[in-house]
Design an enzyme around this catalytic site. Structure first.
Site, PDB file in Angstrom:
ATOM      1  N   SER A   1     -36.815 -12.637 -39.316  1.00 32.80           N
ATOM      2  CA  SER A   1     -36.533 -14.030 -38.926  1.00 32.80           C
ATOM      3  C   SER A   1     -36.946 -14.312 -37.486  1.00 32.80           C
ATOM      4  CB  SER A   1     -35.055 -14.357 -39.114  1.00 32.80           C
ATOM      5  OG  SER A   1     -34.742 -14.389 -40.488  1.00 32.80           O
ATOM      6  N   CYS A   2     -36.741 -13.345 -36.608  1.00 29.48           N
ATOM      7  CA  CYS A   2     -37.103 -13.535 -35.198  1.00 29.48           C
ATOM      8  C   CYS A   2     -38.620 -13.634 -35.043  1.00 29.48           C
ATOM      9  CB  CYS A   2     -36.539 -12.405 -34.347  1.00 29.48           C
ATOM     10  SG  CYS A   2     -34.725 -12.356 -34.386  1.00 29.48           S
ATOM     11  N   THR A   3     -39.348 -12.858 -35.842  1.00 27.49           N
ATOM     12  CA  THR A   3     -40.806 -12.928 -35.824  1.00 27.49           C
ATOM     13  C   THR A   3     -41.281 -14.282 -36.344  1.00 27.49           C
ATOM     14  OG1 THR A   3     -40.989 -10.532 -36.090  1.00 27.49           O
ATOM     15  CG2 THR A   3     -42.927 -11.846 -36.691  1.00 27.49           C
TER      16      THR A   3
END
Length: 158
Positions: free
Chosen positions: A44-46
């Site tokens: 999700s952070c990517t």
């Protein structure tokens, strides 16, 4: 003291990628997006970072700079930034001072265990250093587009 809408954000200084030191007061005259994320190189952070990367030119056109913040170290940040070709800097907040200023450390639960982690959040600060919009407990799909629309509206209003 934590940030509040429509009030000036306390000046802060933090180390960032590319050997930079970010100081909020140095950014006067530009809108600032600061997005907090839990961990480098996680799915999700990517995806969120790629969204900011892919809309970077539109943010630039709206006189807006972007910073990603997590508690990861500088080496992890440099690798993440390089691998994803992020055109913006990542702030390493190992001591959690910036996280505390924005009140994004929250009690979370994973597999039944509780821990303190970064609540995915984004903040839009205007050219005078005043917090104009915040998104807390962010879900990634559609989020970057919402932040961009707010940055564009803010830039047109100024």
């Amino acid at each position: 003291m934590a940030v509040a809408l429509d009030t000036p954000v306390a000046d802060f200084k933090a180390d960032a990628t590319s050997g930079q030191t970010v100081q909020l007061s140095d950014l006067k005259g530009r809108n600032v997006v600061i997005y907090f994320y839990p961990k480098d190189s996680t799915p999700s952070c990517t995806t969120e970072g790629q969204g900011f990367r892919d809309h970077y030119a539109a943010f630039q056109a709206a006189n807006t700079v972007i910073f990603g913040v997590s508690r990861d170290g500088m080496k992890s940040h440099e690798n993440f930034k390089c691998k994803q070709a992020f055109p913006f800097e990542l702030i390493s907040d190992k001591d959690e001072s910036v996280c505390q200023l924005f009140d994004v450390i929250k009690l979370k639960k994973l597999y039944g265990k509780e821990y303190l982690g970064v609540d995915r959040s984004t903040f839009l600060i205007d050219q005078d250093g005043v917090l104009r919009q915040e998104w807390r407990g962010v879900k990634v799909p559609g989020h970057v587009e919402a932040v961009l629309a707010a940055a564009q509206a803010l830039n047109q209003a100024e």
